[in-house]
Design a protein around this motif. Structure first.
Motif, PDB file in Angstrom:
ATOM      1  N   VAL A   1       0.112 -15.004   8.875  1.00  0.00           N
ATOM      2  CA  VAL A   1       0.103 -15.050   7.412  1.00  0.00           C
ATOM      3  C   VAL A   1      -0.023 -13.631   6.863  1.00  0.00           C
ATOM      4  CG1 VAL A   1      -1.135 -15.884   5.366  1.00  0.00           C
ATOM      5  CG2 VAL A   1      -0.925 -17.362   7.395  1.00  0.00           C
ATOM      6  N   GLY A   2      -0.871 -12.845   7.496  1.00  0.00           N
ATOM      7  CA  GLY A   2      -1.051 -11.461   7.071  1.00  0.00           C
ATOM      8  C   GLY A   2       0.237 -10.668   7.218  1.00  0.00           C
ATOM      9  N   PHE A   3       0.916 -10.857   8.355  1.00  0.00           N
ATOM     10  CA  PHE A   3       2.163 -10.104   8.553  1.00  0.00           C
ATOM     11  C   PHE A   3       3.269 -10.593   7.627  1.00  0.00           C
ATOM     12  CE2 PHE A   3      -0.135  -8.890  12.358  1.00  0.00           C
ATOM     13  CZ  PHE A   3       0.051  -7.513  12.300  1.00  0.00           C
ATOM     14  N   ALA A   4       3.255 -11.887   7.308  1.00  0.00           N
ATOM     15  CA  ALA A   4       4.210 -12.383   6.319  1.00  0.00           C
ATOM     16  C   ALA A   4       3.952 -11.691   4.978  1.00  0.00           C
ATOM     17  CB  ALA A   4       4.091 -13.902   6.179  1.00  0.00           C
ATOM     18  N   GLY A   5       2.681 -11.549   4.640  1.00  0.00           N
ATOM     19  CA  GLY A   5       2.325 -10.855   3.398  1.00  0.00           C
ATOM     20  C   GLY A   5       2.787  -9.412   3.430  1.00  0.00           C
ATOM     21  N   VAL A   6       2.571  -8.741   4.565  1.00  0.00           N
ATOM     22  CA  VAL A   6       2.989  -7.344   4.705  1.00  0.00           C
ATOM     23  C   VAL A   6       4.502  -7.233   4.487  1.00  0.00           C
ATOM     24  CG1 VAL A   6       3.241  -5.428   6.328  1.00  0.00           C
ATOM     25  CG2 VAL A   6       1.078  -6.712   6.223  1.00  0.00           C
ATOM     26  N   LYS A   7       5.243  -8.141   5.099  1.00  0.00           N
ATOM     27  CA  LYS A   7       6.703  -8.071   4.971  1.00  0.00           C
ATOM     28  C   LYS A   7       7.125  -8.271   3.509  1.00  0.00           C
ATOM     29  CE  LYS A   7      11.089  -9.950   6.596  1.00  0.00           C
ATOM     30  NZ  LYS A   7      11.617 -10.566   5.373  1.00  0.00           N
ATOM     31  N   LEU A   8       6.541  -9.263   2.864  1.00  0.00           N
ATOM     32  CA  LEU A   8       6.896  -9.518   1.456  1.00  0.00           C
ATOM     33  C   LEU A   8       6.566  -8.304   0.591  1.00  0.00           C
ATOM     34  CD1 LEU A   8       5.653 -13.206   1.222  1.00  0.00           C
ATOM     35  CD2 LEU A   8       8.017 -12.450   0.878  1.00  0.00           C
ATOM     36  N   LEU A   9       5.428  -7.683   0.870  1.00  0.00           N
ATOM     37  CA  LEU A   9       5.020  -6.516   0.075  1.00  0.00           C
ATOM     38  C   LEU A   9       5.936  -5.328   0.354  1.00  0.00           C
ATOM     39  CD1 LEU A   9       1.158  -6.915   0.500  1.00  0.00           C
ATOM     40  CD2 LEU A   9       2.412  -7.080  -1.661  1.00  0.00           C
ATOM     41  N   GLU A  10       6.265  -5.123   1.607  1.00  0.00           N
ATOM     42  CA  GLU A  10       7.148  -4.001   1.942  1.00  0.00           C
ATOM     43  C   GLU A  10       8.548  -4.232   1.383  1.00  0.00           C
ATOM     44  OE1 GLU A  10       4.814  -2.178   5.845  1.00  0.00           O
ATOM     45  OE2 GLU A  10       6.626  -3.373   6.199  1.00  0.00           O
ATOM     46  N   ASP A  11       9.024  -5.470   1.464  1.00  0.00           N
ATOM     47  CA  ASP A  11      10.334  -5.791   0.886  1.00  0.00           C
ATOM     48  C   ASP A  11      10.344  -5.520  -0.615  1.00  0.00           C
ATOM     49  OD1 ASP A  11      11.182  -6.512   3.355  1.00  0.00           O
ATOM     50  OD2 ASP A  11      11.278  -8.677   2.968  1.00  0.00           O
ATOM     51  N   ALA A  12       9.179  -5.686  -1.232  1.00  0.00           N
ATOM     52  CA  ALA A  12       9.101  -5.459  -2.677  1.00  0.00           C
ATOM     53  C   ALA A  12       8.909  -3.983  -3.003  1.00  0.00           C
ATOM     54  CB  ALA A  12       7.963  -6.286  -3.272  1.00  0.00           C
ATOM     55  N   GLY A  13       8.903  -3.149  -1.982  1.00  0.00           N
ATOM     56  CA  GLY A  13       8.831  -1.714  -2.217  1.00  0.00           C
ATOM     57  C   GLY A  13       7.429  -1.131  -2.196  1.00  0.00           C
ATOM     58  N   CYS A  14       6.491  -1.860  -1.637  1.00  0.00           N
ATOM     59  CA  CYS A  14       5.118  -1.350  -1.585  1.00  0.00           C
ATOM     60  C   CYS A  14       4.843  -0.689  -0.239  1.00  0.00           C
ATOM     61  CB  CYS A  14       4.112  -2.489  -1.775  1.00  0.00           C
ATOM     62  SG  CYS A  14       4.336  -3.394  -3.297  1.00  0.00           S
TER      63      CYS A  14
END
Lengths: 283, 484
Positions: free
Chosen positions: A35-48
């Motif tokens: 779940v944490g890595f899914a969050g990381v991916k979503l955040l990185e995809d959003a440019g964070c």
């Protein structure tokens, strides 16, 4: 709050990617790092740019809700220190997010300095989907999920943070996914942190009702944004012999369902390599 | 009423096993919620009214002494009498004194939760005075010898067929072959029985939803008209009210009424709203010879200025319990005293002590739905948490739970040690549980695994995997590193 305006205003040309500190939550850390890595991916995809401060453990809810204010304050101060330098704190949980964003400030009513720090942290803290949609302006994700899902609006996210539409907005962009709304989606599942072990019979009655509502939707997967509730409902569905799978919504949105079996299920014939996903080799 | 709140767990277990009760709770669940929502949707300014209602009550509580004295003056000037009752016993003695002075044999009663709090029926019976409940729900539970299970729907724990059986058992004056399966028939039968009781009664006792300081009037809101008959027909009217029912003005009372019925039953207004302002005056066609108001404190003034003061805003609409998943699971009797549900979980420890009622503020998931529907914006979960804090300070929680919490907190404050411990435990649980993906049983977690499975952890902790990812990235060329 100034930082928020800066990034919502023109996400296309930020001076630098927003620095996001991921508050992993103790349950995600221990039970389901995916779940944490899914969050990381979503955040990185959003440019964070994502950081994970090491000095984090838990948000303090177990102590807070057990009446142990002193330990809660110490844990809160630890979180405040750990996330001092990031622009935002993002949490893949409405209840931990709600704890930081709404309850920390109550703890230091008698200490103006700490109250200011808590206030500052609160103003930078968001639940994951809330952050993606409301702050970063994300309205679609690049993900595939074949199947009919239903969604549980976990209580703290719903009532402390006002989460409701964010998950639906993002899920509607997932290819192949059909959402069947859950009757009583705003009714508590009976988890309640320590409640479920302090009053197991009452909790059981509540989660049994929730499991029946889930089964009645005809969905093959239940999603929510709160791992505690998901573990509770998954555990009940499985005890009932139900075929419904359970996942954290971030796993579906990040298109990472291949990385790990649904909650409480064994890995299939071709065990997915979580480490591979974790190492960021998927892209 | 002898509280059984300390036995909440046992009460709850019985309630969960009681099929009749579960059937009744299943029926009540949706009705209140849907009706309230419809009423709220019909009134766009509902939330503004809530804010206003809260302000009214906050103001009244800040100036409680002033308004109560103003109220007393008005009642006196209208020929009535106010009796101050610091404790439940004081209130009971005031009632008894009035009854004995009037030689009362029968007393009719409108629905009153304060009378329940006083255990008034039992007390009157012990002095050979017959109390007759006239609210239909109260009448039914009086026949059954039960306390109310809900503050506005006292018999909500019963099904119609149970009521039919009770009426057949107690109303032997009617032919046994009569039809009694429909609600209408039950209501008509109760009405027939009660009509004569109203006429026989020497004294009528009602509660009050509001005490209006500027007019000295007491107000009840009802749906059956029984309150009016209770207070108009006997020669003496006694109002029993707790002191936080005070509002400054008539307009304040009507403002709160606009949120009260909507929150309670989804009505815009109750069928009857009855104002009582003193005994019959010269020239009045009707009214009692005596008008008494017994003002009960019983622990409430001690809540003023404490973290529980907000609870005194409560207007007893019942919305919190109507929306409470714990109430839906176990019903009102499990709470073991007069006030059930979330409002009871806060109020009961204040009134009878947290030693007796300690379970109640703990038996909540903090789902927050009660607060979200409370017309008076009472932060119920927050106050339940305050009770938990008091219990924690006084070492009232079970020792294993306390010790466990202390150990966990000590670990949570040492991130290095915490991460080591979780890493080892996650790995161990993963190895044991990975074949099935979950556990059907876990040591020390029987409360969980008795009813549900527990998922096996994925293996490594997030912190562990993140450290590995960072290490890999540091080792790799810098091209896919996020910009600093």
């Amino acid at each position: 709050m100034a930082a928020k305006a800066e990034h919502t205003g023109a996400p296309s040309a930020p001076p630098r990617p927003p620095r996001v500190g991921l508050f992993v939550t103790c349950l995600v850390d221990f039970v389901r790092p995916s779940v944490g890595f899914a969050g990381v991916k979503l955040l990185e995809d959003a440019g964070c740019s994502v950081e994970v401060p090491k000095a984090q453990t838990c948000c303090g809810q177990p102590a807070f809700n057990s009446g142990d204010r002193q330990d809660t304050k110490l844990i809160a101060q630890q979180v405040i220190r750990a996330f001092r330098d990031v622009d935002y704190v993002v949490v893949p949980s409405g209840s931990c997010g709600g704890m930081i964003a709404t309850h920390y400030t109550e703890l230091f009513e008698d200490d103006p300095d700490l109250a200011r720090d808590a206030e500052d942290l609160a103003s930078r803290t968001y639940e994951l989907l809330q952050f993606l949609v409301d702050v970063m302006g994300v309205d679609a994700v690049d993900a595939n999920f074949e199947g009919k899902v239903t969604y549980h609006d976990a209580c703290a996210g719903l009532r402390e943070l006002g989460l409701k539409g964010q998950a639906r907005t993002l899920l509607s962009s997932v290819a192949g996914l059909e959402l069947a709304e859950l009757a009583d989606t705003e009714v508590c599942c009976g988890f309640g942190g320590t409640f479920c072990v302090k009053y197991p019979e009452i909790s059981n009655q509540m989660v049994d009702g929730k499991a029946q509502s889930v089964e009645a939707t005809g969905a093959d997967t239940l999603l929510a944004g709160e791992l505690g509730c998901l573990m509770n409902i998954a555990g009940k569905l499985q005890r009932r012999g139900s075929a419904v799978h359970v996942r954290h919504v971030a796993e579906v949105l990040a298109d990472m369902t291949h990385a790990t079996p649904p909650i409480g299920e064994a890995a299939g014939e071709s065990p997915p390599e979580l480490e591979a996903a974790a190492a960021g080799k998927e892209a | 009423m002898q509280p059984t709140s300390h036995a909440f767990k046992e009460n709850a277990a019985k309630a969960l096993d009681n099929q009749q009760l579960q059937r009744a709770l299943g029926n009540m669940k949706q009705g209140f919620i849907v009706k309230r929502q419809k009423a709220v949707d019909r009134l766009p300014e509902f939330d503004q009214l809530r804010d206003h209602a809260k302000e009214v009550k906050d103001h009244a509580l800040e100036h409680l002494d002033f308004y109560l004295e103003q109220f007393e003056d008005r009642v006196n000037s209208q020929g009535g009498q106010v009796h101050w009752a610091p404790t439940a016993e004081d209130a009971r003695q005031h009632v008894l004194e009035i009854c004995q002075r009037r030689g009362a044999g029968t007393v009719t009663k409108g629905k009153s939760m304060v009378a329940e709090e006083l255990g008034l029926n039992e007390f009157l019976e012990s002095h050979e005075i017959v109390p007759v409940e006239t609210d239909l729900g109260e009448y039914i539970i009086q026949l059954r010898g039960e306390p109310p299970s809900h503050i506005i729907a006292p018999a909500v724990h019963l099904n119609r067929d149970q009521v039919e059986a009770d009426f057949r058992k107690h109303h032997l004056q009617f032919p046994p072959e009569r039809a009694l399966s429909e609600a209408r028939q039950l209501v008509n039968e109760a009405r027939t029985v009660l009509r004569q009781r109203y006429l026989d009664a020497d004294i009528g006792i009602t509660g009050a939803n509001f005490l209006i300081a500027e007019t000295g009037a007491t107000v009840i809101v009802t749906n059956e008209g029984n309150g009016d008959l209770t207070q108009c027909l006997p020669r003496v009217h006694v109002v029993i009210a707790s002191l936080e029912k005070i509002v400054p003005t008539l307009e304040d009372a009507t403002t709160i009424m606009r949120v009260l019925a909507r929150s309670a039953t989804g009505q815009e207004q109750t069928v009857y709203t009855t104002f009582s302002a003193g005994p019959k005056r010269a020239g009045d066609l009707d009214g009692p010879d005596e008008f008494h108001v017994i003002l009960l404190d019983n622990g409430r003034s001690a809540m003023l200025g404490s973290e529980f003061q907000d609870m005194l805003r409560c207007i007893r609409c019942g919305a919190c319990m109507n929306h409470c998943p714990v109430y839906h699971a176990v019903g009102g009797h499990a709470y073991g005293w007069t006030y059930p549900g979330p409002m009871g979980a806060v109020l009961t420890p204040s009134l009878i002590g947290v030693n007796e009622a300690g379970h109640l503020p703990n038996a909540s998931t903090f789902c927050g739905r009660c607060q979200s529907v409370c017309p008076m914006h009472i932060p119920l979960p927050k106050m339940m948490r305050h009770w938990r804090e008091r219990e924690y300070e006084r070492h009232l929680q079970p020792l294993p739970a306390r010790t466990g919490l202390k150990l966990w907190a000590a670990l949570a404050r040492r991130p290095g040690l915490y991460q080591l411990a979780t890493r080892l435990q996650a790995k161990a649980m993963h190895l044991v549980g990975k074949r099935k993906g979950r556990f059907g049983w876990l040591p020390l977690a029987g409360g969980w695994t008795r009813h549900r499975d527990f998922p096996a952890p994925e293996g490594k902790t997030f912190q562990q995997l993140w450290a590995e990812r960072q290490r890999d990235r540091d080792a790799a060329p810098a091209k896919d590193q996020p910009a600093e």
